[in-house]
Design a protein around this motif. Sequence first.
Motif, PDB file in Angstrom:
ATOM      1  N   VAL A 115       0.869  -1.175   0.000  1.00 38.70           N
ATOM      2  CA  VAL A 115       0.000   0.000   0.000  1.00 38.70           C
ATOM      3  C   VAL A 115       0.903   1.221   0.000  1.00 38.70           C
ATOM      4  O   VAL A 115       1.742   1.380   0.888  1.00 38.70           O
ATOM      5  N   PHE A 116       0.748   2.060  -1.019  1.00 40.61           N
ATOM      6  CA  PHE A 116       1.555   3.273  -1.144  1.00 40.61           C
ATOM      7  C   PHE A 116       0.680   4.459  -0.767  1.00 40.61           C
ATOM      8  O   PHE A 116      -0.426   4.619  -1.275  1.00 40.61           O
ATOM      9  N   PHE A 117       1.190   5.305   0.121  1.00 36.15           N
ATOM     10  CA  PHE A 117       0.417   6.443   0.611  1.00 36.15           C
ATOM     11  C   PHE A 117       1.271   7.697   0.469  1.00 36.15           C
ATOM     12  O   PHE A 117       2.309   7.822   1.100  1.00 36.15           O
ATOM     13  N   SER A 118       0.825   8.626  -0.389  1.00 33.91           N
ATOM     14  CA  SER A 118       1.554   9.865  -0.622  1.00 33.91           C
ATOM     15  C   SER A 118       0.619  11.048  -0.385  1.00 33.91           C
ATOM     16  O   SER A 118      -0.602  10.879  -0.291  1.00 33.91           O
ATOM     17  N   PRO A 119       1.164  12.265  -0.294  1.00 30.88           N
ATOM     18  CA  PRO A 119       0.294  13.431  -0.084  1.00 30.88           C
ATOM     19  C   PRO A 119      -0.782  13.576  -1.147  1.00 30.88           C
ATOM     20  O   PRO A 119      -1.873  14.091  -0.874  1.00 30.88           O
ATOM     21  N   GLU A 120      -0.499  13.129  -2.378  1.00 33.29           N
ATOM     22  CA  GLU A 120      -1.496  13.224  -3.437  1.00 33.29           C
ATOM     23  C   GLU A 120      -2.749  12.404  -3.108  1.00 33.29           C
ATOM     24  O   GLU A 120      -3.856  12.757  -3.525  1.00 33.29           O
ATOM     25  N   ASP A 121      -2.579  11.318  -2.347  1.00 33.26           N
ATOM     26  CA  ASP A 121      -3.728  10.486  -1.985  1.00 33.26           C
ATOM     27  C   ASP A 121      -4.698  11.218  -1.067  1.00 33.26           C
ATOM     28  O   ASP A 121      -5.875  10.853  -0.981  1.00 33.26           O
ATOM     29  N   LEU A 122      -4.219  12.240  -0.376  1.00 37.69           N
ATOM     30  CA  LEU A 122      -5.091  13.001   0.502  1.00 37.69           C
ATOM     31  C   LEU A 122      -6.110  13.821  -0.291  1.00 37.69           C
ATOM     32  O   LEU A 122      -7.073  14.341   0.271  1.00 37.69           O
ATOM     33  N   ASN A 123      -5.896  13.938  -1.594  1.00 38.21           N
ATOM     34  CA  ASN A 123      -6.822  14.684  -2.446  1.00 38.21           C
ATOM     35  C   ASN A 123      -7.797  13.778  -3.188  1.00 38.21           C
ATOM     36  O   ASN A 123      -8.530  14.247  -4.063  1.00 38.21           O
ATOM     37  N   ILE A 124      -7.818  12.503  -2.847  1.00 37.64           N
ATOM     38  CA  ILE A 124      -8.627  11.555  -3.599  1.00 37.64           C
ATOM     39  C   ILE A 124     -10.109  11.891  -3.535  1.00 37.64           C
ATOM     40  O   ILE A 124     -10.865  11.614  -4.458  1.00 37.64           O
ATOM     41  N   VAL A 125     -10.550  12.525  -2.438  1.00 34.60           N
ATOM     42  CA  VAL A 125     -11.966  12.850  -2.288  1.00 34.60           C
ATOM     43  C   VAL A 125     -12.340  14.028  -3.175  1.00 34.60           C
ATOM     44  O   VAL A 125     -13.365  14.004  -3.863  1.00 34.60           O
ATOM     45  N   LYS A 126     -11.511  15.074  -3.190  1.00 32.81           N
ATOM     46  CA  LYS A 126     -11.883  16.279  -3.937  1.00 32.81           C
ATOM     47  C   LYS A 126     -11.459  16.230  -5.403  1.00 32.81           C
ATOM     48  O   LYS A 126     -11.925  17.042  -6.201  1.00 32.81           O
ATOM     49  N   ARG A 279      -9.492  15.177   3.973  1.00 29.85           N
ATOM     50  CA  ARG A 279      -8.242  14.477   4.273  1.00 29.85           C
ATOM     51  C   ARG A 279      -8.470  13.331   5.245  1.00 29.85           C
ATOM     52  O   ARG A 279      -7.851  12.277   5.126  1.00 29.85           O
ATOM     53  N   THR A 280      -9.352  13.536   6.216  1.00 27.73           N
ATOM     54  CA  THR A 280      -9.667  12.456   7.154  1.00 27.73           C
ATOM     55  C   THR A 280     -10.323  11.293   6.417  1.00 27.73           C
ATOM     56  O   THR A 280     -10.014  10.121   6.671  1.00 27.73           O
ATOM     57  N   ALA A 281     -11.226  11.599   5.485  1.00 24.59           N
ATOM     58  CA  ALA A 281     -11.876  10.557   4.694  1.00 24.59           C
ATOM     59  C   ALA A 281     -10.855   9.817   3.838  1.00 24.59           C
ATOM     60  O   ALA A 281     -10.909   8.580   3.712  1.00 24.59           O
TER      61      ALA A 281
END
Length: 358
Positions: A115-126, A279-281
């Motif tokens: 599982v790769f988690f980067s700052p870009e993933d925090l924008n997945i909702v918007k 971001r929490t989502a």
Amino acid sequence: MFVKSLDLLNFRNYGTLSIAPDPGINIIYGANAQGKTNILEAIYLAGTSKSHRGSRDKDMIRMGQAEAHIRMYIDKNDNDYRIDMHLRKNKAKGIAIGGVPIRRAAELFGIVHMVFFSPEDLNIVKNGPSERRKLIDRILCELDKIYMSDLIRYNKCLGQRNRLLHDLYVRPELFSEIAVWDEQLVHYGRRIIEKRGEFVEILNRIAGDIHAGLTGENERITLEYEPNVAAGEFMDRISAGIESDRRNKTTGQGPHRDDICIRVNDMDLRLYGSQGQQRTAALSLKLSEIKIIEDEIHDKPILLLDDVLSELDRSRQNFLLGSLKDTQTLITCTGLDEFVQNRFEADKVFHVVNGTIE
């Protein structure tokens, strides 16, 4: 499951590199543009055959060199797996498992789970729907080879149909060929729609529990699959839309236009959520990805965190790191202050300076 060792030759800014990560928490720190993310990229590439950045093979080869090599040893259920990858500028990459070359990159799937988690993933909702589709497809392809095959074939059919729609503008006599692609597109598309619907139900249940813990039970998250077309109506809809498709020279119906609605306390986060809520989502979705893989393979996936902690407040940092028990985690950051201040424990620390490890 964990990475035992990683060896690089002429990969990105590394001439040579050999590291042996700990099975627990690993910190990779250093100033920006020193090569921290390149280590995570190499691990992800060796396990999936793809760069998380979407980079081409030739772009990952060290400047001035013609080839690059990656060798990674994985411990999986006390069994060793060796993965070798050979990148070349003008040829397809070569991949070997245990010294035996494989013909298709898809043969890697099922060996390593990451599982790769980067700052870009925090924008997945918007971000747009394509980002949420990628999340579903990435997890399903990792866990279900049939789904991966269906998705590959669907995308090939979609490309062929779109090319035909474009050609019809100057060669209308080709119209009779459209039915052949419609039949195949609907066949694979229906299977994708059904599988995505089942998966989002599982994701909704797991994300709900995680999100409640993240927010102290103050928020309730719900995920709803929004298919562009129902599986049973796909053929009728694509037939009815043929004239519109001909005008637009593209296929307007199908799972390539699906989305997921993400709500918190019945509010559509895509439209009305604050940045903190979004971001929490997103964090809930990434932690759900870990849980889903763990439940499926009965083992912990390898977690790669690329400079994510600096994007989260202290409570979310604590929740994330507190969720990583018995999970090999490689974390990149610019400094160790946040770990010292929050009393996070690391099992191994690597200092990266201009493509070298101290």
